[in-house]
Design an enzyme around this catalytic site. Sequence first.
Site, PDB file in Angstrom:
ATOM      1  N   GLU A 207      -6.592  -0.626  -4.228  1.00 32.14           N
ATOM      2  CA  GLU A 207      -6.595  -0.980  -5.651  1.00 32.14           C
ATOM      3  C   GLU A 207      -7.900  -1.641  -6.042  1.00 32.14           C
ATOM      4  OE1 GLU A 207      -5.842  -3.662  -9.182  1.00 32.14           O
ATOM      5  OE2 GLU A 207      -6.587  -4.116  -7.176  1.00 32.14           O
ATOM      6  N   GLU A 208      -8.423  -2.489  -5.156  1.00 34.54           N
ATOM      7  CA  GLU A 208      -9.611  -3.280  -5.480  1.00 34.54           C
ATOM      8  C   GLU A 208     -10.877  -2.437  -5.604  1.00 34.54           C
ATOM      9  OE1 GLU A 208      -9.614  -6.214  -6.436  1.00 34.54           O
ATOM     10  OE2 GLU A 208      -7.903  -7.299  -5.599  1.00 34.54           O
TER      11      GLU A 208
END
Length: 346
Positions: A207-208
């Site tokens: 996600e990051e």
Amino acid sequence: MVDWELMKKIIESPGVSGYEHLGIRDLVVDILKDVADEVKIDKLGNVIAHFKGSAPKVMVAAHMDKIGLMVNHIDKDGYLRVVPIGGVLPETLIAQKIRFFTEKGERYGVVGVLPPHLRREAKDQGGKIDWDSIIVDVGASSREEAEEMGFRIGTIGEFAPNFTRLSEHRFATPYLDDRICLYAMIEAARQLGEHEADIYIVASVQEEIGLRGARVASFAIDPEVGIAMDVTFAKQPNDKGKIVPELGKGPVMDVGPNINPKLRQFADEVAKKYEIPLQVEPSPRPTGTDANVMQINREGVATAVLSIPIRYMHSQVELADARDVDNTIKLAKALLEELKPMDFTP
């Protein structure tokens, strides 16, 4: 009440973006396999736990990856240079410990700082910290010694564990983003009662670095409803009044174009029914959460974001209130149990 031991274990388990297999992935599988009907790992590394039901099909996602570091140079004196994986601010690394995962196991390093006694010139008094300023000392005296210790170009690092209880309810630690919501999602799944919805609990990867895990998971699952669980900003010193949510006032749900209005109204009704405090956060553009990609999957998904407010995001001292965590678990559980087939067309 929160399970402090399990929460701490989830927060401290290794798993920088793209390297979730170093620890957190298998921990999530071990927990969920005892309560889900089926648990699998997809080719990107997402953990997908299926709790069978009829309808609607709902995907709940909390990302299990962390921001972190990668070694990109080892100099002749054994010092490491690093580059960020995800949104790491270099100034947060000064005088801090880093945990590395080498070919020979876990190792630690420290980011040094020039002592005040040696700062004579104006240029040494401070100023902007950039990545050229970050030098990691791992206790080696040469490149050869660092390599003998297991360090290589590409070795992965993350903030060293430092879970600290500050008061009865509040605590600080690296990686509340998003391990605190991962814990809340897992706990809601463990406590799940009877439900009509066909539920997919997803511990998403990467996600990051671009919401990558949720993108492929939502394509595979093809949900009608998608709920992203991620942290959000809480009021903190010097925020100039720009932040709305507060610590200790309950979980947060966004309003905005990334949020389905009927799903949002349903969440409000459930929160009121179970007397769970629910804060509102305005999000006038697509959120920086997994809901962003879930919403535009295939023919469209009714999405919402359920958040735990924290202070000092993306630092080693992220701070949260356990009462918010507990109420987030209660609301997530209630939403999944109460969800019934309905028309989510705005």
